[in-house]
Design a protein around this motif. Structure first.
Motif, PDB file in Angstrom:
ATOM      1  N   PRO A  74     -21.013  -9.787  -8.088  1.00  0.00           N
ATOM      2  CA  PRO A  74     -21.629  -9.391  -9.358  1.00  0.00           C
ATOM      3  C   PRO A  74     -20.956  -8.167  -9.981  1.00  0.00           C
ATOM      4  CG  PRO A  74     -23.311  -9.947  -7.754  1.00  0.00           C
ATOM      5  CD  PRO A  74     -22.010  -9.938  -7.009  1.00  0.00           C
TER       6      PRO A  74
ATOM      7  N   PRO B 244     -22.644 -15.145 -10.673  1.00  0.00           N
ATOM      8  CA  PRO B 244     -24.101 -15.086 -10.838  1.00  0.00           C
ATOM      9  C   PRO B 244     -24.648 -13.773 -10.294  1.00  0.00           C
ATOM     10  CG  PRO B 244     -23.431 -17.228 -10.013  1.00  0.00           C
ATOM     11  CD  PRO B 244     -22.205 -16.362  -9.973  1.00  0.00           C
ATOM     12  N   GLY B 245     -25.665 -13.260 -10.959  1.00  0.00           N
ATOM     13  CA  GLY B 245     -26.225 -11.971 -10.575  1.00  0.00           C
ATOM     14  C   GLY B 245     -25.584 -10.805 -11.293  1.00  0.00           C
TER      15      GLY B 245
ATOM     16  N   LYS C 241     -27.084 -12.479 -15.785  1.00  0.00           N
ATOM     17  CA  LYS C 241     -26.537 -13.839 -15.786  1.00  0.00           C
ATOM     18  C   LYS C 241     -27.183 -14.648 -14.672  1.00  0.00           C
ATOM     19  CE  LYS C 241     -22.285 -16.506 -15.278  1.00  0.00           C
ATOM     20  NZ  LYS C 241     -20.812 -16.480 -15.121  1.00  0.00           N
ATOM     21  N   ASP C 242     -27.603 -15.882 -14.993  1.00  0.00           N
ATOM     22  CA  ASP C 242     -28.223 -16.764 -13.995  1.00  0.00           C
ATOM     23  C   ASP C 242     -29.320 -16.037 -13.234  1.00  0.00           C
ATOM     24  OD1 ASP C 242     -25.062 -18.343 -13.144  1.00  0.00           O
ATOM     25  OD2 ASP C 242     -26.441 -18.698 -14.786  1.00  0.00           O
TER      26      ASP C 242
END
Length: 293
Positions: free
Chosen positions: A169, A200-201, A285-286
């Protein structure tokens, strides 16, 4: 505007002459990064920058307070990225001239191992950064010259990748920069392309100028049109459109003074809130269920 009004903001002949200026730096035309430095009370600005900034202050004397509020928001958002989202590497694009509370200072005060890659297209910004910034030796900092619009160059830069591991991340920081990207340059597409490179993250920290009235918007556009870069103040709805692919955490996209203010901070009056013409958000994000707004 007349032809004269549309020309770059330059000092008249016989006005203040700057000395000790790095070779190749045009100090006769106002530059947004140096105007920002002046609003913050810094010393890394020249007469043309000060003259242009004073035009803004003439019609919006709260501009200094607003710029400082944006800087304080950035510090709070950086700490949140580290402490609440576990992100310890930052990609700051459009970093501007170093000032108190640089990202590596804030992040490394919480996590000494935090790493920061600073990216800017202005050589004077990078010259100041390399001269003034030194981080915790347990972390890493790098300075890269590249334009926000050239997303492939940024993401693929060996200097950036030496500091940033895109498999983990990342906090993508776009603070007070996207309003210098015209609509026809696709600011939302820029954010999307940068976001696509993030794991993601990852989080996006964004702040962006808005406007109180059409008249003030027109004046700001005219001043910056005569500087070295145009400015495009946007509505809250337009700014929200730049966050596609990211989910803002509470309190969402708000005026920067409202974004998780420090305990004990005085409550703003309705007029002070209206005067805070910068919106900001931290978005994930996500996101997982715990990150929902």
């Amino acid at each position: 505007m007349t032809q004269r009004e549309s020309e770059p903001w330059r000092l008249p002949r016989g006005d203040e002459v700057e000395t000790h200026v790095p070779q190749g730096i045009d100090t006769s035309t106002a530059h947004p990064a140096r105007m920002y430095d002046y609003f913050l009370g810094g010393k890394n600005n020249f007469a043309a920058d000060r003259a242009a900034a004073e035009l803004i202050l003439d019609v919006a004397p709260e501009a200094r307070t607003v710029v400082r509020a944006g800087r304080e928001f950035l510090a709070r958002a950086v700490r949140c990225a580290v402490t609440e989202h576990g992100v310890t590497q930052f990609l700051d694009i459009g970093t501007g001239i170093p000032a108190e509370g640089n990202i590596h200072e804030v992040a490394q005060s919480v996590c000494p191992q935090a790493r920061v890659a600073y990216v800017d297209n202005d050589p004077i910004v990078l010259a100041h950064g390399r001269a003034l910034i030194s981080g915790d030796p347990r972390g890493r900092t790098a300075f890269v010259q590249a334009d926000l619009r050239d997303t492939d160059k940024i993401v693929g830069s060996p200097e950036v990748r030496d500091v940033i591991d895109f498999a983990e991340p990342v906090a993508l920081v776009l603070a007070m920069v996207l309003h210098f990207v015209r609509d026809d340059e696709d600011p939302a597409g820029i954010v999307a392309r940068l976001g696509a490179a993030l794991a993601p993250g990852s989080v996006l920290i964004l702040s962006h100028v808005t406007y109180k009235t059409e008249e003030l918007k027109r004046i700001a556009e005219e001043v910056y049109d005569r500087a070295s870069a145009p400015v495009v103040p946007r509505t809250r709805e337009e700014i929200a459109g730049l966050l596609d692919g990211f989910a803002p955490v509470a309190p969402g996209l708000v005026r920067v003074s409202q974004w998780r203010p420090e305990p004990g901070a005085p409550e703003q009056t309705p007029q002070e809130l209206e005067d805070t013409t910068v919106f900001g958000a931290l978005a994930v994000k996500d996101p997982g269920p715990g990150d929902a707004p």
